[in-house]
Design a protein around this motif. Structure first.
Motif, PDB file in Angstrom:
ATOM      1  N   ALA A  55     -27.826   5.980  32.166  1.00 51.80           N
ATOM      2  CA  ALA A  55     -29.110   5.828  32.843  1.00 51.80           C
ATOM      3  C   ALA A  55     -29.933   4.703  32.209  1.00 51.80           C
ATOM      4  CB  ALA A  55     -29.887   7.139  32.804  1.00 51.80           C
ATOM      5  N   GLY A  56     -30.007   4.704  30.886  1.00 55.58           N
ATOM      6  CA  GLY A  56     -30.801   3.686  30.204  1.00 55.58           C
ATOM      7  C   GLY A  56     -30.245   2.290  30.402  1.00 55.58           C
ATOM      8  N   ASP A  86     -22.100  -1.698  29.372  1.00 57.74           N
ATOM      9  CA  ASP A  86     -22.344  -0.568  28.468  1.00 57.74           C
ATOM     10  C   ASP A  86     -22.607   0.715  29.248  1.00 57.74           C
ATOM     11  OD1 ASP A  86     -22.041  -2.270  26.339  1.00 57.74           O
ATOM     12  OD2 ASP A  86     -24.180  -2.654  26.106  1.00 57.74           O
ATOM     13  N   GLY A  87     -23.343   0.595  30.359  1.00 56.25           N
ATOM     14  CA  GLY A  87     -23.629   1.774  31.168  1.00 56.25           C
ATOM     15  C   GLY A  87     -22.385   2.355  31.803  1.00 56.25           C
ATOM     16  N   LEU A  88     -21.526   1.489  32.331  1.00 62.41           N
ATOM     17  CA  LEU A  88     -20.271   1.970  32.929  1.00 62.41           C
ATOM     18  C   LEU A  88     -19.382   2.625  31.872  1.00 62.41           C
ATOM     19  CD1 LEU A  88     -19.438  -1.042  35.282  1.00 62.41           C
ATOM     20  CD2 LEU A  88     -20.276   1.224  35.952  1.00 62.41           C
ATOM     21  N   ALA A  89     -19.401   2.054  30.680  1.00 57.35           N
ATOM     22  CA  ALA A  89     -18.619   2.649  29.597  1.00 57.35           C
ATOM     23  C   ALA A  89     -19.125   4.043  29.266  1.00 57.35           C
ATOM     24  CB  ALA A  89     -18.681   1.747  28.359  1.00 57.35           C
ATOM     25  N   SER A  90     -20.458   4.192  29.246  1.00 60.18           N
ATOM     26  CA  SER A  90     -21.032   5.514  28.957  1.00 60.18           C
ATOM     27  C   SER A  90     -20.657   6.518  30.028  1.00 60.18           C
ATOM     28  CB  SER A  90     -22.566   5.403  28.851  1.00 60.18           C
ATOM     29  OG  SER A  90     -22.933   4.584  27.769  1.00 60.18           O
ATOM     30  N   LEU A  91     -20.675   6.064  31.302  1.00 61.05           N
ATOM     31  CA  LEU A  91     -20.342   6.975  32.386  1.00 61.05           C
ATOM     32  C   LEU A  91     -18.870   7.390  32.323  1.00 61.05           C
ATOM     33  CD1 LEU A  91     -21.576   8.323  34.890  1.00 61.05           C
ATOM     34  CD2 LEU A  91     -20.791   6.362  36.225  1.00 61.05           C
ATOM     35  N   ALA A  92     -18.014   6.443  31.964  1.00 61.24           N
ATOM     36  CA  ALA A  92     -16.594   6.755  31.882  1.00 61.24           C
ATOM     37  C   ALA A  92     -16.293   7.753  30.776  1.00 61.24           C
ATOM     38  CB  ALA A  92     -15.795   5.468  31.672  1.00 61.24           C
ATOM     39  N   VAL A  93     -17.154   7.780  29.767  1.00 57.78           N
ATOM     40  CA  VAL A  93     -16.950   8.722  28.659  1.00 57.78           C
ATOM     41  C   VAL A  93     -16.928  10.158  29.172  1.00 57.78           C
ATOM     42  CG1 VAL A  93     -18.045   9.679  26.580  1.00 57.78           C
ATOM     43  CG2 VAL A  93     -17.833   7.208  26.858  1.00 57.78           C
ATOM     44  N   LEU A  94     -17.671  10.434  30.253  1.00 59.06           N
ATOM     45  CA  LEU A  94     -17.690  11.785  30.817  1.00 59.06           C
ATOM     46  C   LEU A  94     -16.289  12.227  31.245  1.00 59.06           C
ATOM     47  CD1 LEU A  94     -20.946  11.749  32.987  1.00 59.06           C
ATOM     48  CD2 LEU A  94     -20.553  12.997  30.862  1.00 59.06           C
ATOM     49  N   LEU A  95     -15.509  11.290  31.754  1.00 59.51           N
ATOM     50  CA  LEU A  95     -14.137  11.635  32.143  1.00 59.51           C
ATOM     51  C   LEU A  95     -13.324  12.015  30.908  1.00 59.51           C
ATOM     52  CD1 LEU A  95     -13.438   8.786  34.731  1.00 59.51           C
ATOM     53  CD2 LEU A  95     -14.128  11.149  35.184  1.00 59.51           C
ATOM     54  N   GLY A  96     -13.547  11.262  29.835  1.00 59.87           N
ATOM     55  CA  GLY A  96     -12.855  11.597  28.599  1.00 59.87           C
ATOM     56  C   GLY A  96     -13.261  12.947  28.065  1.00 59.87           C
TER      57      GLY A  96
END
Length: 233
Positions: A55-56, A86-96
C-alpha cells in the motif's frame, strides 16, 4: 551554458542500476533458498508487513510517476517505477506466506524468483525511458504539435529544420521558419518572436526556443541553395 539538466539523466541511470541490483539480489537470495530451504517463521507479521509495504509503495509510486510525467522528469518516473517494484514484491510475499503456511518450503523462494521477473519488467521500462532521454529522443507527437504551431503563426510561410531536445525535465527547441523575402529585418524578427511565443504555448515543458527566419526562395530556386553563402571572385 545549458545548465545542469543532464544531472537528472545521470540520476535516472543510477536508479536503473539500483533496480538491476535489486533484481540480482532477489535472484541470489531465492536461488540460495531453493538450494538450502528452511522454514519461515512469524507468518502473520510477514503478511501484515507485506500488505502495508504494498500500500505504501504503490501510493508513493503513483505520486512520483504522475508528478514526473507532469513536469517531464524521466528520473522521477523511473524512481516511481522503482517504488512500484517494491510494492509488487511486497504483494508477492503474501503468496509465499500462503505456501509456507501449507508447509511448502519451496513456495517462498519460488515467489522470490517471480518477484525477480516483475523487477526485470520494470527495469526494462525504466531503462528504455532513460535511454531515450540520453539519446535526445522526443515524442513525434510533440514535434508535430510544434510544427503546427509554427505554421499557424502569422507571417510564417513554411518550416525548415525543427529540432527538440530534453535538458533535464525541460525542452529546448531550435527551428527555421520561412518568411517573405521582401520582409525587412525588423519584420522578420517580429515573425520569429511570434513563432517563439506560439511555440511556447503549444509545447508543454518548453523552456526556450531559438527561431531563425529564412527568406522564401524565388520560384524555381532551390531552398538550400538560396540560403548558401555566395562567393564572388
Amino acid at each position: 551554458t545549458y545548465g545542469y539538466g543532464r544531472a537528472e539523466d545521470l540520476a535516472g541511470v543510477v536508479i536503473v542500476i539500483l533496480i538491476a541490483a535489486s533484481a540480482a539480489a532477489t535472484t541470489w537470495v531465492a536461488a540460495s533458498r531453493l538450494i538450502h530451504p528452511h522454514r519461515v517463521s512469524g507468518l502473520g507479521a510477514v503478511a501484515v508487513a507485506a500488505v502495508a509495504g504494498f500500500a505504501g509503495n504503490e501510493l508513493v509510486a503513483r505520486y512520483r510517476v504522475n508528478a514526473g510525467r507532469r513536469i517531464g522528469s524521466a528520473a522521477l518516473v523511473a524512481d516511481g517505477l522503482h517504488a512500484r517494484t517494491d510494492g509488487l514484491a511486497s504483494l508477492a510475499v503474501l503468496l509465499g506466506v500462503g505456501g509456507s503456511a501449507l508447509g511448502w518450503q519451496w513456495a517462498d523462494p519460488v515467489v522470490g524468483l517471480a518477484i525477480t521477473l516483475a523487477i526485470l519488467a520494470v527495469l526494462r521500462q525504466a531503462a528504455t525511458a532513460i535511454w531515450h532521454r540520453l539519446m535526445d529522443a522526443v515524442d513525434p507527437d510533440v514535434l508535430d504539435r510544434a510544427e503546427r504551431a509554427l505554421l499557424a503563426t502569422p507571417g510564417v510561410l513554411g518550416v525548415g529544420q525543427l529540432r527538440l531536445r530534453w535538458v533535464g525535465h525541460q525542452l529546448h527547441a531550435e527551428c527555421e521558419v520561412i518568411v517573405d523575402a521582401g520582409a525587412s529585418v525588423v519584420e522578420a524578427h517580429q515573425v520569429a518572436v511570434g513563432a517563439e511565443h506560439d511555440l511556447r504555448h503549444a509545447v508543454p515543458h518548453l523552456r526556450m526556443a531559438l527561431v531563425h527566419a529564412d527568406p522564401e526562395p524565388g520560384e524555381g530556386t532551390d531552398y538550400h541553395a538560396a540560403l548558401a553563402p555566395q562567393h564572388h571572385h
